[in-house]
Scaffold this motif. Structure first.
Motif, PDB file in Angstrom:
ATOM      1  N   LEU A 237       0.774  -1.223   0.086  1.00 35.66           N
ATOM      2  CA  LEU A 237       0.140   0.035  -0.051  1.00 35.66           C
ATOM      3  C   LEU A 237       1.017   1.170   0.009  1.00 35.66           C
ATOM      4  CD1 LEU A 237      -2.788  -1.118   2.699  1.00 35.66           C
ATOM      5  CD2 LEU A 237      -2.856  -1.064   0.146  1.00 35.66           C
ATOM      6  N   LEU A 238       2.052   1.296   0.753  1.00 34.87           N
ATOM      7  CA  LEU A 238       3.052   2.454   0.730  1.00 34.87           C
ATOM      8  C   LEU A 238       3.668   2.671  -0.772  1.00 34.87           C
ATOM      9  CD1 LEU A 238       4.733   1.969   4.006  1.00 34.87           C
ATOM     10  CD2 LEU A 238       3.287   3.761   3.586  1.00 34.87           C
ATOM     11  N   ALA A 239       4.130   1.554  -1.227  1.00 34.31           N
ATOM     12  CA  ALA A 239       4.554   1.446  -2.627  1.00 34.31           C
ATOM     13  C   ALA A 239       3.609   2.034  -3.430  1.00 34.31           C
ATOM     14  CB  ALA A 239       5.090   0.152  -3.016  1.00 34.31           C
ATOM     15  N   ALA A 240       2.438   1.470  -3.553  1.00 36.69           N
ATOM     16  CA  ALA A 240       1.230   2.141  -4.319  1.00 36.69           C
ATOM     17  C   ALA A 240       1.040   3.725  -4.131  1.00 36.69           C
ATOM     18  CB  ALA A 240      -0.104   1.476  -4.247  1.00 36.69           C
ATOM     19  N   LYS A 241       1.089   4.297  -2.872  1.00 32.97           N
ATOM     20  CA  LYS A 241       1.158   5.555  -2.663  1.00 32.97           C
ATOM     21  C   LYS A 241       2.387   6.216  -3.194  1.00 32.97           C
ATOM     22  CE  LYS A 241      -1.467   6.527   1.180  1.00 32.97           C
ATOM     23  NZ  LYS A 241      -1.768   7.483   2.581  1.00 32.97           N
ATOM     24  N   ALA A 242       3.580   5.598  -3.224  1.00 30.40           N
ATOM     25  CA  ALA A 242       4.754   6.276  -3.789  1.00 30.40           C
ATOM     26  C   ALA A 242       4.521   6.431  -5.464  1.00 30.40           C
ATOM     27  CB  ALA A 242       5.804   5.632  -3.570  1.00 30.40           C
ATOM     28  N   ILE A 243       3.968   5.592  -5.945  1.00 38.45           N
ATOM     29  CA  ILE A 243       3.831   5.449  -7.414  1.00 38.45           C
ATOM     30  C   ILE A 243       2.795   6.443  -7.828  1.00 38.45           C
ATOM     31  CG2 ILE A 243       3.257   4.258  -9.314  1.00 38.45           C
ATOM     32  CD1 ILE A 243       4.581   1.727  -8.248  1.00 38.45           C
ATOM     33  N   SER A 244       1.776   6.582  -7.042  1.00 39.93           N
ATOM     34  CA  SER A 244       0.721   7.633  -7.294  1.00 39.93           C
ATOM     35  C   SER A 244       1.069   8.765  -6.917  1.00 39.93           C
ATOM     36  CB  SER A 244      -0.628   7.340  -6.351  1.00 39.93           C
ATOM     37  OG  SER A 244      -1.754   8.213  -6.628  1.00 39.93           O
ATOM     38  N   PHE A 245       1.844   9.051  -6.197  1.00 40.95           N
ATOM     39  CA  PHE A 245       2.568  10.253  -5.715  1.00 40.95           C
ATOM     40  C   PHE A 245       3.250  10.823  -6.978  1.00 40.95           C
ATOM     41  CE2 PHE A 245       6.437  12.329  -4.163  1.00 40.95           C
ATOM     42  CZ  PHE A 245       5.912  13.667  -3.746  1.00 40.95           C
ATOM     43  N   THR A 246       3.996   9.958  -7.454  1.00 38.59           N
ATOM     44  CA  THR A 246       5.042  10.378  -8.652  1.00 38.59           C
ATOM     45  C   THR A 246       4.194  10.753  -9.903  1.00 38.59           C
ATOM     46  OG1 THR A 246       6.872   9.075  -7.492  1.00 38.59           O
ATOM     47  CG2 THR A 246       7.318   9.801  -9.739  1.00 38.59           C
ATOM     48  N   LEU A 317       5.767 -12.368  -5.069  1.00 31.76           N
ATOM     49  CA  LEU A 317       4.934 -11.820  -4.224  1.00 31.76           C
ATOM     50  C   LEU A 317       4.817 -10.622  -4.951  1.00 31.76           C
ATOM     51  CD1 LEU A 317       2.950 -12.285  -1.965  1.00 31.76           C
ATOM     52  CD2 LEU A 317       4.544 -11.272  -0.570  1.00 31.76           C
ATOM     53  N   ALA A 318       5.770  -9.563  -5.023  1.00 28.83           N
ATOM     54  CA  ALA A 318       5.800  -8.398  -5.392  1.00 28.83           C
ATOM     55  C   ALA A 318       5.501  -8.124  -6.803  1.00 28.83           C
ATOM     56  CB  ALA A 318       7.303  -7.687  -5.204  1.00 28.83           C
ATOM     57  N   PHE A 319       5.703  -9.194  -7.638  1.00 30.76           N
ATOM     58  CA  PHE A 319       5.429  -9.105  -9.122  1.00 30.76           C
ATOM     59  C   PHE A 319       3.975  -9.410  -8.910  1.00 30.76           C
ATOM     60  CE2 PHE A 319       4.509 -11.558 -12.952  1.00 30.76           C
ATOM     61  CZ  PHE A 319       5.110 -10.622 -13.881  1.00 30.76           C
ATOM     62  N   VAL A 320       3.205 -10.310  -8.319  1.00 31.87           N
ATOM     63  CA  VAL A 320       1.926 -10.458  -8.442  1.00 31.87           C
ATOM     64  C   VAL A 320       1.255  -8.930  -7.730  1.00 31.87           C
ATOM     65  CG1 VAL A 320      -0.034 -11.735  -7.333  1.00 31.87           C
ATOM     66  CG2 VAL A 320       1.795 -12.701  -8.013  1.00 31.87           C
ATOM     67  N   SER A 321       1.654  -8.449  -6.794  1.00 32.93           N
ATOM     68  CA  SER A 321       1.278  -7.126  -6.308  1.00 32.93           C
ATOM     69  C   SER A 321       1.158  -6.242  -7.646  1.00 32.93           C
ATOM     70  CB  SER A 321       2.030  -6.694  -5.190  1.00 32.93           C
ATOM     71  OG  SER A 321       1.347  -5.476  -4.851  1.00 32.93           O
ATOM     72  N   LEU A 322       2.293  -5.991  -8.176  1.00 31.67           N
ATOM     73  CA  LEU A 322       2.544  -5.059  -9.432  1.00 31.67           C
ATOM     74  C   LEU A 322       1.511  -5.202 -10.381  1.00 31.67           C
ATOM     75  CD1 LEU A 322       4.390  -2.762 -10.420  1.00 31.67           C
ATOM     76  CD2 LEU A 322       5.912  -4.511 -11.240  1.00 31.67           C
ATOM     77  N   GLN A 323       1.168  -6.644 -10.872  1.00 30.97           N
ATOM     78  CA  GLN A 323       0.065  -6.586 -11.935  1.00 30.97           C
ATOM     79  C   GLN A 323      -1.029  -6.078 -11.326  1.00 30.97           C
ATOM     80  OE1 GLN A 323       1.914  -7.782 -14.527  1.00 30.97           O
ATOM     81  NE2 GLN A 323       3.598  -7.623 -13.075  1.00 30.97           N
ATOM     82  N   SER A 339       7.983  -1.187 -13.488  1.00 36.94           N
ATOM     83  CA  SER A 339       8.807  -2.122 -13.792  1.00 36.94           C
ATOM     84  C   SER A 339       8.846  -2.747 -12.487  1.00 36.94           C
ATOM     85  CB  SER A 339      10.257  -1.501 -14.414  1.00 36.94           C
ATOM     86  OG  SER A 339      11.119  -1.103 -13.091  1.00 36.94           O
ATOM     87  N   LEU A 340       9.157  -4.017 -12.348  1.00 32.17           N
ATOM     88  CA  LEU A 340       9.521  -4.796 -11.107  1.00 32.17           C
ATOM     89  C   LEU A 340      10.571  -4.345 -10.558  1.00 32.17           C
ATOM     90  CD1 LEU A 340       8.572  -6.930  -9.295  1.00 32.17           C
ATOM     91  CD2 LEU A 340       9.873  -8.812 -10.688  1.00 32.17           C
ATOM     92  N   ASP A 341      11.807  -3.835 -11.274  1.00 30.98           N
ATOM     93  CA  ASP A 341      12.974  -3.215 -10.609  1.00 30.98           C
ATOM     94  C   ASP A 341      12.706  -2.029  -9.796  1.00 30.98           C
ATOM     95  OD1 ASP A 341      15.583  -3.659 -10.011  1.00 30.98           O
ATOM     96  OD2 ASP A 341      16.437  -2.577 -11.872  1.00 30.98           O
ATOM     97  N   ILE A 342      11.911  -1.278 -10.333  1.00 29.97           N
ATOM     98  CA  ILE A 342      11.462   0.061  -9.692  1.00 29.97           C
ATOM     99  C   ILE A 342      10.592  -0.302  -8.385  1.00 29.97           C
ATOM    100  CG2 ILE A 342      10.138   1.898  -9.775  1.00 29.97           C
ATOM    101  CD1 ILE A 342      12.806   2.474 -11.061  1.00 29.97           C
ATOM    102  N   TYR A 343       9.841  -1.097  -8.650  1.00 25.13           N
ATOM    103  CA  TYR A 343       8.862  -1.571  -7.560  1.00 25.13           C
ATOM    104  C   TYR A 343       9.768  -2.045  -6.475  1.00 25.13           C
ATOM    105  CZ  TYR A 343       4.170  -2.981  -5.843  1.00 25.13           C
ATOM    106  OH  TYR A 343       2.830  -2.989  -5.129  1.00 25.13           O
TER     107      TYR A 343
END
Length: 482
Positions: A237-246, A317-323, A339-343
């Motif tokens: 959820l934090l990662a999603a916020k960071a991407i949304s923020f950007t 697990l991160a890959f599934v979340s990212l999709q 990208s998975l690397d950025i995530y």
């Protein structure tokens, strides 16, 4: 089989640029602007070639003096904690009223609502291969007390509390901001003011809202993403916020550039200008270091021989979340962010730098106030309040709990004999990080905090700190080292 993210291959040049460490000059400029904006004139962020960034005193500090109040860049309340605490989704102040806080908590529990907002039921044993990937960045995950009510109250009484039809004695001594609903119409985010609602909408929530006015591509995919995060690890959820923020910053900055250049040829500004993405990515670029699956600490119940399999499972697990997230909020102009690397680097930033988000509960203060009353006021007040206190049990004192990334606090280095600590004073009733001096600090001295329990023996401290990627060489460790 290892999952392959096509964006990592297609956007390798942009991803490399985003993950390139910013120059020391850019880092210095960023923190000088941040300190000036937040009026934290007593500190300065400096860089050395050994420990990276550090925070140094620009003035003398006395013991227990406030050094810094740092506003979070990204933060979130633990999903399991939302049952116990109704707080502003942006600043994390408690909202509503004492009655609403108590009534809502007890009412949700009478409905059998679980920490993940579903009906409680018996669950089957989890697959042995999946049991150790859930919430290892924070084992407690903000969970409530396990105590349950032995004296359930009538639902009508609880509804009267929530609706403001019933007032508890002396609750007016603990006023809270009124509840402001989400501008997108979801029933998950609430705020203390219109300004907080608007700030959250513009910074994060417009893309992550599940309401009718959401700007996400697919609310269904977004709900799947949220459910997956709640069931596995709320760090997503934090990662999603960071991407949304950007993304939202990118759109805003691009619109500003277009307005300035409206009289020039449109080709001057490309539709996916990497320089703009780098500009809006800067707050994240300052903080990220390593990918999540590379830096996450190996859980105690995982044998060292299984480490490679564990880290691969974390990556999957991160890959599934990212999709799920990509389907929900994808933006072609910001494609490298998915990208998975950025995530992995975004989540790794939270894994290594997060600070617990804690806000004391006014409900606890309220019941302590009742307990401190003198006779006969105390007897009369307890006649009304005691049934609610009994129904709450140990949960009466649960505070707002979450996790957040604070840009200035994250620059503070560790010491096993720190001169400062994160500590909320009585007046600190929001989600900002508060750093207090443990002893006098002289101008020019580095401000240090402890990442761990510094009361542990030397070898145990070093073992825990190894998860952060370093061996402590503070004065205390040098003295205690065999």
């Amino acid at each position: 089989m290892e999952s392959i993210c096509p964006i990592d291959q297609r956007c390798s040049h942009q991803i490399s640029a985003l993950l390139q460490p910013p120059s020391p000059l850019h880092v210095q400029e960023y923190f000088e602007q941040l300190i000036s904006k937040r009026q934290c004139h007593g500190i300065k962020v400096k860089q050395d070639g050994v420990f990276g960034k550090g925070v140094f005193a620009e003035t003398d500090f006395e013991e227990e003096q406030l050094i810094l109040k740092d506003q979070m860049l990204v933060g979130a309340q633990h999903p399991s904690n939302k049952i116990d605490c109704l707080v502003c989704g942006y600043c994390f102040k408690f909202i509503g009223s004492i009655e609403q806080q108590i009534g809502r908590k007890l009412y949700l529990k009478t409905l059998g609502v679980s920490p993940h907002y579903g009906c409680e039921n018996d669950s089957s044993d989890e697959d042995q291969d999946n049991h150790y990937v859930k919430n290892h960045h924070n084992p407690e995950n903000g969970a409530s007390s396990s105590s349950t009510s032995t004296n359930p109250l009538p639902k009508m009484a609880l509804q009267s509390l929530m609706n403001g039809e019933l007032s508890l004695p002396y609750s007016s001594r603990f006023p809270l901001p009124s509840v402001v609903s989400c501008p997108g119409g979801c029933e998950e985010a609430f705020y203390c003011s219109k300004s907080c609602a608007e700030a959250d909408w513009e910074s994060f929530h417009s893309l992550l809202c599940t309401g009718e006015k959401s700007e996400s591509l697919s609310r269904e995919a977004l709900l799947k993403f949220i459910q997956h995060a709640n069931e596995t690890n709320d760090i997503f959820l934090l990662a999603a916020k960071a991407i949304s923020f950007t993304i939202l910053r990118y759109r805003k900055v691009k619109a500003s550039h277009l307005r300035k250049q409206e009289n020039t040829a449109p080709s001057i500004l490309g539709t996916s200008d990497l320089s703009l993405l780098l500009e809006t990515w800067k707050p994240i670029s300052i903080g990220h270091k390593r990918r999540w699956w590379d830096c996450i600490a190996l859980p105690g119940d995982i044998d060292g021989s299984d480490e490679a399999a564990f880290r691969m499972q974390i990556r999957e697990l991160a890959f599934v979340s990212l999709q799920f997230l990509k389907e929900a909020i994808f933006d072609k102009e910001c494609e490298p962010l998915f990208s998975l690397d950025i995530y992995g680097h975004i989540i790794g930033m939270f894994e290594l730098n997060n600070l617990d988000l804690v806000v004391a509960s006014p409900v606890e203060d309220y019941f302590l106030y009742i307990d401190d009353l003198t006779y006969p006021e105390k007897k009369e007040a307890e006649r009304i309040t005691q049934p609610y206190l009994d129904a709450l049990g140990d949960d009466y004192s649960v505070c707002c709990q979450g996790t957040a990334f604070f840009p200035l606090q994250s620059c503070m280095n560790h010491s096993c004999c720190p001169n400062a600590k994160a500590f909320k004073r009585e007046e600190d009733r929001d989600g900002q990080a508060t750093i207090i001096a443990l002893r006098p600090i002289c101008k020019g001295e580095e401000v240090t905090i402890s990442y761990i329990d510094e009361d542990l023996p030397f070898e145990e401290r070093q073992a825990v700190l190894a998860d952060y990627g370093f061996r402590c060489r503070c004065t205390r460790c040098l003295e205690e080292e065999p």
